[in-house]
Every structure is written in C-alpha cells, then in structure tokens.
Scaffold this motif. Structure first.
Motif, PDB file in Angstrom:
ATOM      1  N   TRP A 104      12.827   8.254 -16.559  1.00 38.28           N
ATOM      2  CA  TRP A 104      12.241   9.113 -17.591  1.00 38.28           C
ATOM      3  C   TRP A 104      12.182  10.558 -17.105  1.00 38.28           C
ATOM      4  N   MET A 105      11.759  10.755 -15.875  1.00 39.57           N
ATOM      5  CA  MET A 105      11.659  12.098 -15.322  1.00 39.57           C
ATOM      6  C   MET A 105      13.035  12.736 -15.163  1.00 39.57           C
ATOM      7  N   ALA A 106      14.052  11.916 -14.837  1.00 33.56           N
ATOM      8  CA  ALA A 106      15.395  12.440 -14.610  1.00 33.56           C
ATOM      9  C   ALA A 106      16.109  12.815 -15.904  1.00 33.56           C
ATOM     10  N   ALA A 125       7.488   2.160 -11.647  1.00 28.64           N
ATOM     11  CA  ALA A 125       7.966   3.378 -10.990  1.00 28.64           C
ATOM     12  C   ALA A 125       9.442   3.694 -11.279  1.00 28.64           C
ATOM     13  N   PRO A 126      10.370   2.715 -11.225  1.00 27.57           N
ATOM     14  CA  PRO A 126      11.769   3.036 -11.544  1.00 27.57           C
ATOM     15  C   PRO A 126      11.957   3.583 -12.958  1.00 27.57           C
ATOM     16  N   ILE A 127      11.155   3.059 -13.902  1.00 29.18           N
ATOM     17  CA  ILE A 127      11.238   3.555 -15.284  1.00 29.18           C
ATOM     18  C   ILE A 127      10.762   4.998 -15.347  1.00 29.18           C
ATOM     19  N   LEU A 148       3.896   9.385  -8.722  1.00 30.76           N
ATOM     20  CA  LEU A 148       4.695   9.491  -9.946  1.00 30.76           C
ATOM     21  C   LEU A 148       3.804   9.473 -11.182  1.00 30.76           C
ATOM     22  N   PHE A 149       2.813   8.591 -11.195  1.00 29.19           N
ATOM     23  CA  PHE A 149       1.911   8.516 -12.340  1.00 29.19           C
ATOM     24  C   PHE A 149       1.095   9.804 -12.491  1.00 29.19           C
ATOM     25  N   ILE A 172       0.833  -1.203   0.000  1.00 31.39           N
ATOM     26  CA  ILE A 172       0.000   0.000   0.000  1.00 31.39           C
ATOM     27  C   ILE A 172       0.867   1.252   0.000  1.00 31.39           C
ATOM     28  N   LEU A 173       1.919   1.256   0.830  1.00 33.37           N
ATOM     29  CA  LEU A 173       2.816   2.412   0.904  1.00 33.37           C
ATOM     30  C   LEU A 173       3.560   2.619  -0.410  1.00 33.37           C
ATOM     31  N   LEU A 174       4.109   1.533  -0.947  1.00 32.99           N
ATOM     32  CA  LEU A 174       4.824   1.630  -2.223  1.00 32.99           C
ATOM     33  C   LEU A 174       3.880   2.023  -3.355  1.00 32.99           C
TER      34      LEU A 174
END
Length: 213
Positions: free
Chosen positions: A128-130, A122-124, A52-53, A43-45
């Motif tokens: 992408w954001m970075a 999420a890591p992708i 992020l989405f 739930i936390l993750l």
C-alpha cells in the motif's frame, strides 16, 4: 493415547498460524516448548510491524518513504524489545495484584504473540505504501479521490479488525501465562492503559491552561 495425541498436536503447533484461533494453547506451547530466542523473533518482527502501522496517516512527520523503511528495519526491533520489556514488567506487577503466577521471563516470552496479526498485515501495508503513498500517508476524505477513498476505508477497516483481534489475543495470552481468568487478564491490560490515559489527559489540560493563561 489422548496424552500422546495432545503431545503430537503441540509438536505440530505453529504460533504464526495457531495464535488466531488458539491463543492460550499457543502461549502454553511457547512457555513449555520454546526458548527465549524463539520468542524474541516475534517481538522483533512485531516492532517492525508497529512502525509501519504508526506511519499510516503520518504526512505531518515529513519523513520520506525510505526513511520510514529504515526506521522500520533498524529502529523497529529496538522498539519491540523495549516496549516488550516494559510491558512484561507492567503486566507482571498488575497481574500479581490479581494473584497471577507468571514470572518475568514467562511474561516476556509471550509478549510478541499479540503482534502476529500485525506481522501478517505488514506486507499489505508495504504494498500500500509503495503503490499508493498518497492514500497511505494522508487518509483525509477531503483530499482523496473516490477510488482512493474506497481503498483507504477498506484498508483502515482491516487494520482496525486486526488491532481489535490483537487485543483479544493479548487478553488470552496473559490469562494463560498468569494462570487466571480472561476477566482478570482484561483488567491487567486495562488498568495501566487507563492510568497512562489519565496522566496524558492531565498533562494536556495543564499545557492548555498554561498556554491560554
């Protein structure tokens, strides 16, 4: 012998991987063999992944990248807990109308399972954001160059597929928790979503007429 093999398979089950193809078995594994603390991890993750989405194509929010990451790390878990607590209550009540047998604790324990595909992605999204924030925060075809547009289209397609599969997982998980059919689980999810949509539509219509009038 078959019961012994099934027990060993359940002991080896890892929700982070099994949820993709065996959502019902994964939900039953969580319900029967894991405590509330273990379930809360997802739930936390999931809450952090959800932030992020929601940040995709959010240039109008005018929030710096570090601010979004801060919201993700600090606010994401609280958002995940709050939305799961509300969602568990809603799905419990609607499911009871279809003769579901879940308890609130059982429903809350499985709420994070449908977020696992988003957690995988999420890591992708972070990369992408970075490395390409101009395409992450502004997915406008009139603005993007051809190469950036291709990256955006592929990323958006992957995100769409993950979101759809998360919904499929949610249907299966709720069906298993309430111990009824997938169709009943589908309407358990659809009905509150449709009600919220109608309420928001009415609010928008009222506001529009009030501004025009």
């Amino acid at each position: 012998m078959n019961e012994l093999q099934e027990t060993k398979q359940q002991e080896m089950l890892h929700p982070f991987f099994s949820i993709w193809l065996h959502p019902k078995k994964t939900a039953r594994y969580i319900l029967d063999h894991k405590g509330l603390g273990y379930a809360i991890i997802f739930i936390l993750l999931g809450g952090m992944a959800g932030v992020l989405f929601s940040a995709m194509d959010a240039e109008s929010l005018d929030i710096p990248t570090w601010g979004i990451l801060l919201i993700c790390l600090i606010g994401g878990p609280f958002i995940g807990l709050f939305s799961s607590a509300i969602g568990a209550g809603v799905f419990l009540l609607i499911g009871k109308l279809f003769k579901g047998k879940a308890t609130y604790k059982e429903m809350f324990k499985v709420m994070g399972l449908s977020s696992i595909p988003h957690i995988w992605l999420a890591p992708i999204l972070l990369l992408w954001m970075a490395f390409s924030p101009e395409t992450f925060f502004r997915m406008d075809s009139d603005y993007l160059e051809v190469k950036n547009l291709l990256v955006t289209l592929i990323s958006s397609l992957v995100s769409l597929c993950v979101t759809i599969w998360s919904f499929v997982i949610n249907v299966a998980v709720i069906a298993e928790t309430h111990r009824f059919s997938n169709w009943r689980a589908f309407f358990t999810i659809f009905i509150p979503g449709f009600v919220v949509f109608v309420i928001l539509l009415i609010i928008v219509i009222i506001l529009t007429f009030s501004i025009m009038g």
